[in-house]
Write a protein that holds these residues in place. Structure first.
Motif, mmCIF file in Angstrom:
data_model
loop_
_atom_site.group_PDB
_atom_site.id
_atom_site.type_symbol
_atom_site.label_atom_id
_atom_site.label_comp_id
_atom_site.label_asym_id
_atom_site.label_seq_id
_atom_site.Cartn_x
_atom_site.Cartn_y
_atom_site.Cartn_z
ATOM 1 N N GLY A 1 43.058 29.028 69.038
ATOM 2 C CA GLY A 1 43.722 30.241 68.595
ATOM 3 C C GLY A 1 43.088 30.682 67.261
ATOM 4 N N TYR A 2 43.642 31.669 66.656
ATOM 5 C CA TYR A 2 43.072 32.275 65.623
ATOM 6 C C TYR A 2 42.792 31.428 64.346
ATOM 7 N N ILE A 3 43.832 30.979 63.723
ATOM 8 C CA ILE A 3 43.668 30.138 62.487
ATOM 9 C C ILE A 3 42.792 28.672 63.110
ATOM 10 N N GLY A 4 43.428 28.282 64.309
ATOM 11 C CA GLY A 4 42.970 27.001 64.407
ATOM 12 C C GLY A 4 41.453 27.238 64.718
ATOM 13 N N ALA B 1 43.245 20.381 71.148
ATOM 14 C CA ALA B 1 44.114 20.540 72.316
ATOM 15 C C ALA B 1 44.903 21.690 72.476
ATOM 16 N N ASP B 2 44.906 22.477 73.444
ATOM 17 C CA ASP B 2 45.413 23.856 73.385
ATOM 18 C C ASP B 2 45.592 24.242 75.033
ATOM 19 N N ASN B 3 46.729 24.961 75.181
ATOM 20 C CA ASN B 3 47.094 25.147 76.480
ATOM 21 C C ASN B 3 46.778 26.495 77.041
ATOM 22 N N TYR C 1 47.734 29.350 76.093
ATOM 23 C CA TYR C 1 48.734 30.428 76.235
ATOM 24 C C TYR C 1 48.413 31.650 75.462
ATOM 25 N N ASN C 2 47.758 31.694 74.390
ATOM 26 C CA ASN C 2 47.470 32.888 73.476
ATOM 27 C C ASN C 2 45.857 32.754 72.887
ATOM 28 N N SER C 3 45.169 32.074 73.917
ATOM 29 C CA SER C 3 43.842 32.042 73.235
ATOM 30 C C SER C 3 42.678 31.687 74.617
ATOM 31 N N SER C 4 41.475 31.772 74.324
ATOM 32 C CA SER C 4 40.770 31.253 75.229
ATOM 33 C C SER C 4 39.572 30.302 75.035
ATOM 34 N N VAL D 1 45.932 21.187 77.166
ATOM 35 C CA VAL D 1 46.819 20.215 76.908
ATOM 36 C C VAL D 1 48.319 21.099 76.673
ATOM 37 N N ASP D 2 49.345 20.927 77.086
ATOM 38 C CA ASP D 2 50.473 21.575 76.636
ATOM 39 C C ASP D 2 51.406 20.577 75.740
ATOM 40 N N VAL D 3 51.529 20.844 74.466
ATOM 41 C CA VAL D 3 52.192 19.846 73.378
ATOM 42 C C VAL D 3 53.436 19.429 73.806
ATOM 43 N N HIS E 1 48.011 20.842 63.147
ATOM 44 C CA HIS E 1 49.033 21.028 64.051
ATOM 45 C C HIS E 1 49.147 22.552 63.858
ATOM 46 N N PHE E 2 48.659 23.298 64.860
ATOM 47 C CA PHE E 2 48.758 24.748 64.923
ATOM 48 C C PHE E 2 49.488 25.149 66.067
ATOM 49 N N ALA E 3 49.504 24.602 67.271
ATOM 50 C CA ALA E 3 50.060 24.861 68.637
ATOM 51 C C ALA E 3 51.619 25.551 68.203
ATOM 52 N N LEU F 1 54.350 29.031 69.062
ATOM 53 C CA LEU F 1 54.537 30.716 69.315
ATOM 54 C C LEU F 1 54.812 31.378 67.969
ATOM 55 N N LYS F 2 54.324 32.487 67.732
ATOM 56 C CA LYS F 2 54.512 33.049 66.595
ATOM 57 C C LYS F 2 54.796 34.366 66.338
ATOM 58 N N ALA F 3 55.277 35.276 67.345
ATOM 59 C CA ALA F 3 55.819 36.324 67.227
ATOM 60 C C ALA F 3 57.166 36.571 66.806
ATOM 61 N N PRO G 1 64.402 33.630 63.850
ATOM 62 C CA PRO G 1 64.605 32.600 64.675
ATOM 63 C C PRO G 1 62.988 31.611 64.437
ATOM 64 N N TYR G 2 61.758 32.521 64.525
ATOM 65 C CA TYR G 2 60.629 31.990 64.260
ATOM 66 C C TYR G 2 60.579 31.266 63.040
ATOM 67 N N GLY G 3 60.762 31.711 61.829
ATOM 68 C CA GLY G 3 60.944 31.303 60.625
ATOM 69 C C GLY G 3 61.793 29.987 60.671
ATOM 70 N N THR H 1 62.335 27.930 63.033
ATOM 71 C CA THR H 1 61.394 26.896 63.758
ATOM 72 C C THR H 1 60.616 26.308 62.800
ATOM 73 N N LYS H 2 59.881 27.110 61.770
ATOM 74 C CA LYS H 2 59.124 26.520 60.820
ATOM 75 C C LYS H 2 59.726 25.667 59.816
ATOM 76 N N SER H 3 60.984 25.981 59.371
ATOM 77 C CA SER H 3 61.678 25.261 58.373
ATOM 78 C C SER H 3 62.185 24.128 59.002
HETATM 79 P P1 NAD Z 1 47.653 31.682 67.848
HETATM 80 O O1 NAD Z 1 48.523 32.043 68.868
HETATM 81 O O2 NAD Z 1 46.098 32.361 67.773
HETATM 82 O O3 NAD Z 1 47.263 30.156 67.883
HETATM 83 C C1 NAD Z 1 48.282 29.256 68.496
HETATM 84 C C2 NAD Z 1 47.749 28.482 69.457
HETATM 85 O O4 NAD Z 1 48.562 27.514 69.961
HETATM 86 C C3 NAD Z 1 46.991 29.392 70.516
HETATM 87 O O5 NAD Z 1 45.703 29.012 70.973
HETATM 88 C C4 NAD Z 1 48.080 28.914 71.924
HETATM 89 O O6 NAD Z 1 47.430 28.982 73.106
HETATM 90 C C5 NAD Z 1 48.329 27.559 71.368
HETATM 91 N N1 NAD Z 1 49.669 26.984 72.122
HETATM 92 C C6 NAD Z 1 50.935 27.581 72.087
HETATM 93 N N2 NAD Z 1 51.550 27.208 72.710
HETATM 94 C C7 NAD Z 1 51.127 25.852 72.980
HETATM 95 C C8 NAD Z 1 51.453 24.730 73.697
HETATM 96 N N3 NAD Z 1 52.735 24.430 74.247
HETATM 97 N N4 NAD Z 1 50.611 23.489 73.834
HETATM 98 C C9 NAD Z 1 49.514 23.880 73.351
HETATM 99 N N5 NAD Z 1 49.030 24.819 72.655
HETATM 100 C C10 NAD Z 1 49.715 25.651 72.661
HETATM 101 O O7 NAD Z 1 48.113 31.832 66.448
HETATM 102 P P2 NAD Z 1 47.494 31.699 64.879
HETATM 103 O O8 NAD Z 1 47.601 33.079 64.425
HETATM 104 O O9 NAD Z 1 46.378 31.113 65.043
HETATM 105 O O10 NAD Z 1 48.703 30.864 64.360
HETATM 106 C C11 NAD Z 1 48.594 29.412 64.437
HETATM 107 C C12 NAD Z 1 49.706 28.818 63.440
HETATM 108 O O11 NAD Z 1 49.849 29.211 62.161
HETATM 109 C C13 NAD Z 1 51.007 28.879 64.200
HETATM 110 O O12 NAD Z 1 51.662 27.759 64.156
HETATM 111 C C14 NAD Z 1 51.712 30.054 63.361
HETATM 112 O O13 NAD Z 1 53.083 30.180 63.615
HETATM 113 C C15 NAD Z 1 51.097 29.772 62.140
HETATM 114 N N6 NAD Z 1 51.318 30.778 61.268
HETATM 115 C C16 NAD Z 1 50.487 32.036 61.660
HETATM 116 C C17 NAD Z 1 50.296 33.107 60.776
HETATM 117 C C18 NAD Z 1 49.632 34.216 61.117
HETATM 118 O O14 NAD Z 1 50.149 35.466 60.713
HETATM 119 N N7 NAD Z 1 48.753 34.221 62.086
HETATM 120 C C19 NAD Z 1 50.756 33.099 59.591
HETATM 121 C C20 NAD Z 1 51.748 31.904 59.173
HETATM 122 C C21 NAD Z 1 51.506 30.585 60.068
#
Ligand code: NAD
Ligand code: WQD
Length: 389
Positions: A13-16, A33-35, A37-40, A60-62, A83-85, A87-89, A155-157, A159-161
């Motif tokens: 994913g983006y930050i990962g 490890a990434d499934n 879902y939102n990346s390639s 892998v699905d965590v 641990h980045f995996a 959902l974040k919308a 709800p997203y927030g 999950t984080k807390s």
């Molecule tokens: P992103 O969607 O680009 O990356 C998340 C990755 O997790 C994706 O590659 C996705 O495929 C993977 N993923 C999702 N469900 C999964 C599962 N069940 N098993 C394995 N992999 C799975 O998002 P991002 O912007 O890179 O965010 C990374 C982390 O940082 C997330 O936890 C997000 O909540 C947190 N975060 C993001 C932001 C932001 O604005 N981008 C801000 C604060 C916190």
């Protein structure tokens, strides 16, 4: 010899992906490890193009219990996880909250269970500034320090807390259990990294944010306007108050309408702390090093610049990078938005020796370079001249 081996969940994913790059550049071995879902998987190739090293990848699905065991079995040298995996919308999290709790909270429980089984005891967790909710409800809490009481508004927030609490309880329990057994419990450690608004791309133009669906964050949306995929940006404000504007400068938009936003900031739009993605990735590296060297137990750190920017300021800054005015229209407020999320990053500055180095202008220029060279994101090759550099 690598300095250490790290599992990065959500690492394509983006930050990962940027953190994986920073780790490889610092001589860590990286397993992702990434499934997807939102990346390639193309992110892996781009990482390798930049640093000449390739992280190992597992699809892998965590949330599948034990799914990470195969990785810890195959890589007994892994002693830490970032641990980045997740959902974040934010908006979607109100529509399908159970999916958010399942992926984010249950996914973390599965991860912690596997880590415990294989004695992997350092975790750096992607938390979010969103855990603070509306910090303006307290006096003197802007810019927001880590001591600010948390109170997420969606709800997203939540999950984080919840995950922050879950990790804190588990690390403390592990430390106590190990001590009771006469063992050293200090090696269980967690960094709760509360990021503010990540922005920008790699300066090479080869790596950037490439979400699978429609973006909803300000800068990716502005990039879509700049490249013609969207006709204008909708600025979230109240949109009821009529005023006459005096936005000067060469990139002031001529599409400024008679309506404006109504937040109590200097220009009526909401304030955020936009942090360059390379600085954010570096924050993970230093937090990981700190856990491994200092064994602090559980500690939260804000990762932000300490400088707030309004939506209008961002439109101006990105328009400047693009070299043309970008149209926008003020519309109603977005549910759950708060006035000001600006970090007080002093704790990370002092304890981790980390400080954001790059400017908002750097983030805008890098994002524009990425966007114009990769209009289809990772679905097309970047121009050869970028690869030759
Ligand atoms: P992103 O969607 O680009 O990356 C998340 C990755 O997790 C994706 O590659 C996705 O495929 C993977 N993923 C999702 N469900 C999964 C599962 N069940 N098993 C394995 N992999 C799975 O998002 P991002 O912007 O890179 O965010 C990374 C982390 O940082 C997330 O936890 C997000 O909540 C947190 N975060 C993001 C932001 C932001 O604005 N981008 C801000 C604060 C916190
Ligand atoms: C920034 C500003 C909007 C889009 C979100 C999550 C947060 C964190 C980062 C994960 C706000 C305004 C936006 C648009 C606009 N992510 N805006 N028109 O909401 O600060 O934070 O991403 O943890 O948890 O909530 O980021 O980029 O969506 O918005 O006017 O079309 O831009 O109102 O003031 P936000 P954003």
């Amino acid at each position: 010899m690598p300095v250490g081996s790290v599992l990065v969940t959500g690492g394509t994913g983006y930050i990962g992906s940027f953190t994986a790059l920073a780790l490889l550049e610092a001589d860590y071995k990286v397993v992702i490890a990434d499934n997807l879902y939102n990346s390639s998987q193309e992110a892996i190739r781009r990482i390798e193009l930049i640093c000449g090293k390739r992280p190992e990848f597992y699809n892998v699905d965590v949330t599948e219990p034990g799914s990470l065991d195969q990785i810890f079995e195959a890589h007994p040298d892994i002693d830490s996880v970032i641990h980045f995996a997740a959902l974040k919308a934010v908006g979607e999290s109100s529509e399908i909250p159970l999916e958010y709790y399942r992926t984010n909270v249950y996914g973390t429980i599965c991860l912690l269970t596997s880590m415990t089984k294989y004695n992997v005891s350092n975790i750096v967790f992607s938390s979010s500034a969103t855990v603070y909710g509306d910090a303006t409800r307290f006096p003197n809490m802007i810019p927001i320090p880590e001591e600010c009481p948390i109170g997420p508004t969606n709800p997203y927030g939540r999950t984080k807390s919840t995950i922050e609490a879950c990790i804190t309880d588990h690390v403390e329990a592990q430390r106590n259990n190990l001590k009771k057994q006469g063992k050293d419990g200090d090696h269980w450690n967690a960094a709760l990294l509360r990021y503010f608004n990540p922005a920008g791309s790699h300066p090479s133009g080869v790596m950037g944010e490439d979400p699978q669906g429609v973006p909803y964050n300000l800068l990716p949306l502005l990039a879509q306007v700049a490249i013609g995929k969207k006709d204008k940006l909708l600025v979230f404000g109240d949109g009821r108050t009529a005023v006459s504007h005096s936005h000067g400068g060469p990139y002031a938009t001529r599409f400024l309408t008679e309506l404006t936003a109504d937040y109590s900031s200097k220009d009526g739009t909401a304030i955020r702390d936009y942090i360059h993605i390379l600085d954010l990735a570096q924050g993970h590296l230093v937090a990981l090093n700190y856990l491994r060297d200092h064994h602090p137990g559980v500690r939260a750190w804000n990762l932000g610049t300490g400088k707030g920017s309004t939506v209008f300021h961002m439109i101006k800054a990105f328009s400047h990078a693009v070299g043309k005015e970008l149209p926008y229209q003020v519309v109603g407020r977005r549910a759950g938005d708060v006035l000001d999320l600006t970090a007080n990053p002093m704790r990370a500055n002092m304890e981790l020796g980390w400080k954001a180095q790059r400017s908002l202008e750097d983030a805008c220029e890098d994002l524009w370079r990425w966007t114009r060279n990769n209009p289809q994101g990772y679905r097309q090759n970047p121009p050869q001249e970028l690869l030759d550099k």
